[in-house]
Motif scaffolding. Sequence first.
Motif, PDB file in Angstrom:
ATOM      1  N   GLY A 231       2.988 -28.319  95.945  1.00 51.66           N
ATOM      2  CA  GLY A 231       2.748 -26.843  96.349  1.00 51.66           C
ATOM      3  C   GLY A 231       2.617 -25.963  95.220  1.00 51.66           C
ATOM      4  O   GLY A 231       1.604 -25.325  95.397  1.00 51.66           O
ATOM      5  N   PHE A 232       3.257 -26.186  94.260  1.00 53.43           N
ATOM      6  CA  PHE A 232       3.265 -25.503  92.791  1.00 53.43           C
ATOM      7  C   PHE A 232       1.884 -25.863  92.349  1.00 53.43           C
ATOM      8  O   PHE A 232       1.147 -25.059  91.764  1.00 53.43           O
ATOM      9  N   GLU A 233       1.525 -27.102  92.360  1.00 53.65           N
ATOM     10  CA  GLU A 233       0.164 -27.503  91.903  1.00 53.65           C
ATOM     11  C   GLU A 233      -1.059 -26.881  92.556  1.00 53.65           C
ATOM     12  O   GLU A 233      -2.034 -26.592  91.843  1.00 53.65           O
ATOM     13  N   ILE A 234      -0.871 -26.530  93.829  1.00 51.84           N
ATOM     14  CA  ILE A 234      -2.117 -25.934  94.385  1.00 51.84           C
ATOM     15  C   ILE A 234      -1.975 -24.605  94.307  1.00 51.84           C
ATOM     16  O   ILE A 234      -2.837 -24.063  95.236  1.00 51.84           O
ATOM     17  N   GLY A 235      -1.029 -23.869  93.909  1.00 53.53           N
ATOM     18  CA  GLY A 235      -0.939 -22.269  93.786  1.00 53.53           C
ATOM     19  C   GLY A 235       0.126 -21.706  94.474  1.00 53.53           C
ATOM     20  O   GLY A 235       0.193 -20.521  94.107  1.00 53.53           O
ATOM     21  N   LEU A 236       1.071 -22.538  94.939  1.00 51.01           N
ATOM     22  CA  LEU A 236       2.462 -21.715  95.439  1.00 51.01           C
ATOM     23  C   LEU A 236       3.254 -21.417  94.184  1.00 51.01           C
ATOM     24  O   LEU A 236       3.419 -22.255  93.102  1.00 51.01           O
ATOM     25  N   THR A 237       3.860 -20.252  94.206  1.00 54.56           N
ATOM     26  CA  THR A 237       4.868 -19.899  93.275  1.00 54.56           C
ATOM     27  C   THR A 237       6.089 -20.953  93.554  1.00 54.56           C
ATOM     28  O   THR A 237       6.247 -21.375  94.764  1.00 54.56           O
ATOM     29  N   PRO A 238       7.096 -21.113  92.730  1.00 56.45           N
ATOM     30  CA  PRO A 238       8.528 -21.864  92.891  1.00 56.45           C
ATOM     31  C   PRO A 238       9.223 -21.328  93.893  1.00 56.45           C
ATOM     32  O   PRO A 238       9.836 -21.974  94.704  1.00 56.45           O
ATOM     33  N   SER A 239       9.293 -19.868  94.034  1.00 55.33           N
ATOM     34  CA  SER A 239      10.058 -19.566  95.215  1.00 55.33           C
ATOM     35  C   SER A 239       9.386 -19.689  96.674  1.00 55.33           C
ATOM     36  O   SER A 239      10.053 -19.865  97.582  1.00 55.33           O
ATOM     37  N   VAL A 293      -4.021 -24.347 100.522  1.00 56.09           N
ATOM     38  CA  VAL A 293      -2.665 -23.743 100.601  1.00 56.09           C
ATOM     39  C   VAL A 293      -2.392 -23.725 102.143  1.00 56.09           C
ATOM     40  O   VAL A 293      -1.510 -24.048 102.608  1.00 56.09           O
ATOM     41  N   ALA A 294      -3.377 -23.298 103.094  1.00 58.64           N
ATOM     42  CA  ALA A 294      -3.131 -23.126 104.362  1.00 58.64           C
ATOM     43  C   ALA A 294      -2.724 -24.272 105.034  1.00 58.64           C
ATOM     44  O   ALA A 294      -1.845 -24.506 105.809  1.00 58.64           O
ATOM     45  N   SER A 295      -3.688 -25.320 104.796  1.00 59.17           N
ATOM     46  CA  SER A 295      -3.360 -26.639 105.415  1.00 59.17           C
ATOM     47  C   SER A 295      -2.119 -27.274 104.834  1.00 59.17           C
ATOM     48  O   SER A 295      -1.421 -28.007 105.566  1.00 59.17           O
ATOM     49  N   TYR A 296      -1.984 -27.330 103.587  1.00 60.55           N
ATOM     50  CA  TYR A 296      -0.555 -27.507 102.992  1.00 60.55           C
ATOM     51  C   TYR A 296       0.535 -27.111 103.897  1.00 60.55           C
ATOM     52  O   TYR A 296       1.668 -27.912 104.110  1.00 60.55           O
TER      53      TYR A 296
END
Length: 411
Positions: A231-239, A293-296
């Motif tokens: 998730g972090f790799e594809i653009g999410l923040t750690p939180s 992100v959405a599909s993830y």
Amino acid sequence: MSSSAVGKVLGASLLTTVGSLPVFLLATQSVPLRRELGFGEQRFGIAVAAFFTAASLVAIFGGGVADRVGPRVSTMIAGALSGLGGVGVALLAHGWLTLVICMVVLGSANAAHQLTANLAMSRSIPAHRRGIGFGVKQSAVPVAIVLAGLAVPTMTTHLGWRSTFWLLGGVGTVVLLAGLLAPGPTRSTAASARRAGLDAPPVKALLVVTAAIALGSAAANSMGSFIASWGFEIGLTPSQAGGLMAAGSALNVIGRLLTGHLADRRHGRNLPVVAAQMAVGGVALLAVSLPGVASYVLASLVAFAIGWSWPGLFLFAVVRIGREAPAKASGYVQAGAFFGGATGPLLFGVAVDAFGYETSWRIAAVVFFMAATLVLLSRRMFLTDLAARPPRVQLGYGGGRSRPRWTTEDR
């Protein structure tokens, strides 16, 4: 469910939590522990592997022993091993080798706790409530993870990492005393059944079950270990990734409870449901591999809620057809789960380094599909065995709500 049955379920959940806790304590406290004992991540990985290897071996070979000695003696053995291992780490672990030896003891304790809990549930919980009972029991593993995480800012920070293992040793002693003070005979009624010829489940089918849950656990635990990193790799923040993990874990617990509740409303046909859940997990991981992100997010939630909601149902299904040896039958399930849980994340990490995340998720999806296929194969083997060798106690199976689709003949 009666108050007595609720107490049995809670007791089994407590045993599951105590058995699972050591390896999570080791993981959450790895930095101060490795710094004090003076070894790196590779040796740390061996210590974790020693825990799961011991648990797998004891689960396979100790199930029959638990069936013979009964829940009371099995509880005493589990408590004694936990107490010995916990105190051993706290008092004697001043180097890597000593730690590994203590983790072998604690891994053996974990298997003993799981087998004891499975045996007690199968013998004490009404048949029409065992599905939800095993769902509650298997939800205790996330609880162990939470407790291990809470230990760091509380006990570890103020008292040091050894204090958590002192506490674990004390809890093991309490389990031992609970077994000593428990009412009833020390030997189970299964001992007399063994003298008359133990009605045991088919070993070949159990071996297929072991392979199936090993593959399923490998894929599921890889997902749990790496989904936040991806998730972090594809653009999410750690939180945001952490919030997704929390939401997924909550849905996972709900899924396990709901799956168990629905199992209690039908007569068998549980293994096809397990296979379908694993297949959904495989499809979800294929969607996770897509870099959006959405599909993830959606696929991750589906993977947690459905694709990993089968452990309790799988265990319940095998114990249900375990005849007069439920601990032996569940031992094969636990052994496969331990082995897959230990090796899956390790091999997934190797695959990520070699091929990247997208390909690794697709490999994990294929592993899920293979597991589902083996579950269906094991079901066919169990059905063939039921027809050729009806159990002593009449068993309804094949599905159905008001009455089972098929019923074994009386013997």
